[in-house]
Design a protein around this motif. Structure first.
Motif, PDB file in Angstrom:
ATOM      1  N   LEU A   5      -9.060  86.791 -17.730  1.00  0.00           N
ATOM      2  CA  LEU A   5      -9.892  85.894 -18.259  1.00  0.00           C
ATOM      3  C   LEU A   5      -9.715  85.092 -17.084  1.00  0.00           C
ATOM      4  O   LEU A   5     -10.585  83.809 -16.598  1.00  0.00           O
ATOM      5  CB  LEU A   5      -8.915  85.009 -19.383  1.00  0.00           C
ATOM      6  N   ALA A   6      -9.199  85.182 -15.582  1.00  0.00           N
ATOM      7  CA  ALA A   6      -9.312  84.554 -14.083  1.00  0.00           C
ATOM      8  C   ALA A   6      -9.965  84.834 -13.508  1.00  0.00           C
ATOM      9  O   ALA A   6     -10.617  84.271 -13.072  1.00  0.00           O
ATOM     10  CB  ALA A   6      -7.378  84.884 -13.847  1.00  0.00           C
ATOM     11  N   MET A   7     -10.325  86.785 -13.732  1.00  0.00           N
ATOM     12  CA  MET A   7     -11.923  86.955 -13.503  1.00  0.00           C
ATOM     13  C   MET A   7     -12.958  86.178 -13.467  1.00  0.00           C
ATOM     14  O   MET A   7     -13.797  86.081 -13.331  1.00  0.00           O
ATOM     15  CB  MET A   7     -11.898  88.256 -12.961  1.00  0.00           C
ATOM     16  N   VAL A   8     -13.024  85.808 -15.076  1.00  0.00           N
ATOM     17  CA  VAL A   8     -14.395  85.572 -15.258  1.00  0.00           C
ATOM     18  C   VAL A   8     -14.569  84.044 -14.728  1.00  0.00           C
ATOM     19  O   VAL A   8     -15.090  83.846 -14.070  1.00  0.00           O
ATOM     20  CB  VAL A   8     -14.549  85.662 -17.076  1.00  0.00           C
TER      21      VAL A   8
ATOM     22  N   ALA B 268      -8.492  83.014 -24.466  1.00  0.00           N
ATOM     23  CA  ALA B 268      -7.419  82.072 -24.256  1.00  0.00           C
ATOM     24  C   ALA B 268      -6.439  82.080 -25.242  1.00  0.00           C
ATOM     25  O   ALA B 268      -5.069  81.910 -24.367  1.00  0.00           O
ATOM     26  CB  ALA B 268      -8.036  80.818 -23.507  1.00  0.00           C
ATOM     27  N   GLU B 269      -6.623  82.339 -26.144  1.00  0.00           N
ATOM     28  CA  GLU B 269      -6.005  82.394 -27.854  1.00  0.00           C
ATOM     29  C   GLU B 269      -4.857  83.167 -27.478  1.00  0.00           C
ATOM     30  O   GLU B 269      -3.639  83.166 -27.388  1.00  0.00           O
ATOM     31  CB  GLU B 269      -6.109  82.840 -28.035  1.00  0.00           C
ATOM     32  N   LEU B 270      -5.122  84.309 -26.310  1.00  0.00           N
ATOM     33  CA  LEU B 270      -4.492  85.782 -26.934  1.00  0.00           C
ATOM     34  C   LEU B 270      -3.842  85.725 -25.601  1.00  0.00           C
ATOM     35  O   LEU B 270      -2.814  86.386 -25.252  1.00  0.00           O
ATOM     36  CB  LEU B 270      -5.357  87.333 -26.622  1.00  0.00           C
ATOM     37  N   ALA B 271      -4.591  84.962 -24.413  1.00  0.00           N
ATOM     38  CA  ALA B 271      -3.320  84.900 -23.152  1.00  0.00           C
ATOM     39  C   ALA B 271      -1.524  84.210 -23.507  1.00  0.00           C
ATOM     40  O   ALA B 271      -1.193  84.623 -23.022  1.00  0.00           O
ATOM     41  CB  ALA B 271      -4.325  84.250 -21.933  1.00  0.00           C
TER      42      ALA B 271
ATOM     43  N   GLU C 170      -1.552  82.249 -13.615  1.00  0.00           N
ATOM     44  CA  GLU C 170      -0.387  82.104 -13.381  1.00  0.00           C
ATOM     45  C   GLU C 170       0.318  81.279 -14.637  1.00  0.00           C
ATOM     46  O   GLU C 170       1.163  80.435 -14.214  1.00  0.00           O
ATOM     47  CB  GLU C 170      -0.400  80.916 -12.319  1.00  0.00           C
ATOM     48  N   ARG C 171      -0.606  81.381 -15.502  1.00  0.00           N
ATOM     49  CA  ARG C 171      -0.767  80.462 -16.952  1.00  0.00           C
ATOM     50  C   ARG C 171       0.069  79.244 -16.395  1.00  0.00           C
ATOM     51  O   ARG C 171       1.257  78.596 -16.749  1.00  0.00           O
ATOM     52  CB  ARG C 171       0.609  81.093 -17.395  1.00  0.00           C
ATOM     53  N   VAL C 172      -0.196  77.879 -15.042  1.00  0.00           N
ATOM     54  CA  VAL C 172      -0.033  76.619 -15.041  1.00  0.00           C
ATOM     55  C   VAL C 172      -0.987  75.860 -15.994  1.00  0.00           C
ATOM     56  O   VAL C 172      -2.278  75.528 -15.597  1.00  0.00           O
ATOM     57  CB  VAL C 172      -0.370  76.874 -13.544  1.00  0.00           C
ATOM     58  N   LEU C 173      -0.565  75.307 -17.141  1.00  0.00           N
ATOM     59  CA  LEU C 173      -1.336  74.165 -17.587  1.00  0.00           C
ATOM     60  C   LEU C 173      -0.405  73.545 -18.668  1.00  0.00           C
ATOM     61  O   LEU C 173       0.059  74.107 -18.838  1.00  0.00           O
ATOM     62  CB  LEU C 173      -2.436  74.493 -17.989  1.00  0.00           C
TER      63      LEU C 173
END
Length: 337
Positions: free
Chosen positions: A232-235, A258-261, A334-337
């Motif tokens: 997802l980050a690469m996309v 995003a849900e699976l992440a 980094e899951r920073v949100l």
């Protein structure tokens, strides 16, 4: 265009698909015109833009009408079936994709039949599982079994066997056979890894990832979820067009990835221990991922655009980003949100 489709770089796929279609018309190359139109349609379906996708399928259909061939007829049926599946039209999906299977059988080419069966299995399994339609699930199971048998007779490392396993796994989970579904999902992912495919093959990765997550498989947290986050980050990082990136992230593929992440937990991006600044950076990252302009961010935060630009510059330095695409990728990675 082909590279953008395979690597999931939607802005590249759209821009080059449209460009290839325009040039193909200019030079009078019906084959390239047909393929560019169909590929552009499939990219638009990835964004969830069904009406626009159907318009491009119609462009491909006009070429196929003027320059008919068995291959174009089969591809057109496949594209229409995928479009109907995206729209939730199970009847249309089944009619088009079963016709594509029959056309592939008439061609006498095992690879063509294997590809058509795998696609029919994948779409039937997805729709069948979503509405608990036993007829669709049975169709998916039959088609996947036949595709798997055919794939074993083919040379090379085509992804159709993995697609078939993913479809069977989805059917198994829908019927409550969790252990069987988990085994098939693992087999599908292992097949892709063994083939050393560089393409993301989201039609295999996403259903298998969901099955492993719901089954609580040990490799889910250890291996698969980190790979989904990385992908997802690469996309996000590769998609430079801000508008297309936001549309993709809000579309069916981006939403499911995003849900699976998993839930993205608040975390400090500055490392300075300043809670107010951390919250501010988190809000900025959220706004960037959502595709908001500096003016929109300024209105939400009650500051002027110059201050937004300055704070974005400071944030980029902090997280090591050079653009909104980099910052979006950082947020997912980094899951920073």
């Amino acid at each position: 265009h082909v590279f953008g489709r395979a690597k999931v770089i939607p802005d590249l796929a759209l821009a080059k698909g449209r460009e290839a279609h325009r040039y193909a018309k200019e030079i009078g190359d019906p084959n390239l015109e047909f393929l560019a139109a169909g590929g552009t349609a499939m990219t638009l379906l990835d964004l969830g833009e069904i009406e626009d996708a159907n318009g491009w399928i119609d462009r491909a259909a006009s070429v196929a009408t003027e320059h008919p061939s068995p291959l174009r007829a089969r591809r057109l049926e496949t594209w229409r079936g995928i479009g109907d599946a995206a729209a939730g039209d199970a009847v249309g999906m089944r009619a088009h994709l079963e016709r594509a299977v029959q056309q592939a059988a008439d061609s006498g080419l095992p690879a063509a039949r294997c590809e058509a069966l795998a696609r029919l299995a994948a779409e039937s399994a997805r729709l069948g599982a979503s509405v608990a339609d036993e007829d669709l699930l049975a169709l998916a199971e039959r088609s996947a079994a036949e595709a798997s048998a055919l794939c074993g007779t083919l040379s090379g490392h085509a992804p159709w066997g993995a697609q078939a396993d993913a479809a069977r796994a989805r059917v198994g989970l829908a019927r409550g056979r969790t252990e069987e579904a988990t085994t098939l999902a693992r087999a599908a992912i292992d097949a892709l890894e063994a083939a050393r495919h560089e393409d993301l093959n989201l039609e295999v990765l996403l259903p298998c990832a969901r099955i492993l997550m719901e089954a609580g498989a040990p490799e889910w947290e250890a291996e698969v979820r980190p790979f989904v986050r990385f992908s997802l980050a690469m996309v996000a990082q590769r998609t430079m067009d801000e508008d297309v990136r936001v549309r993709w992230l809000r579309g069916p593929l981006g939403t499911e990835m995003a849900e699976l992440a998993g839930p993205i937990e608040a975390a400090g991006t500055t490392g300075a221990g300043d809670d107010e600044r951390v919250d501010g950076d988190t809000r900025l990252l959220q706004s960037i991922v959502q595709g908001k302009t500096n003016a929109e961010i300024a209105g939400e935060l009650g500051i002027d655009e110059a201050a937004v630009a300055r704070r974005l510059g400071e944030l980029y330095v902090t997280i090591g980003a050079s653009s909104r695409a980099d910052a979006t990728a950082f947020a997912f990675r980094e899951r920073v949100l």
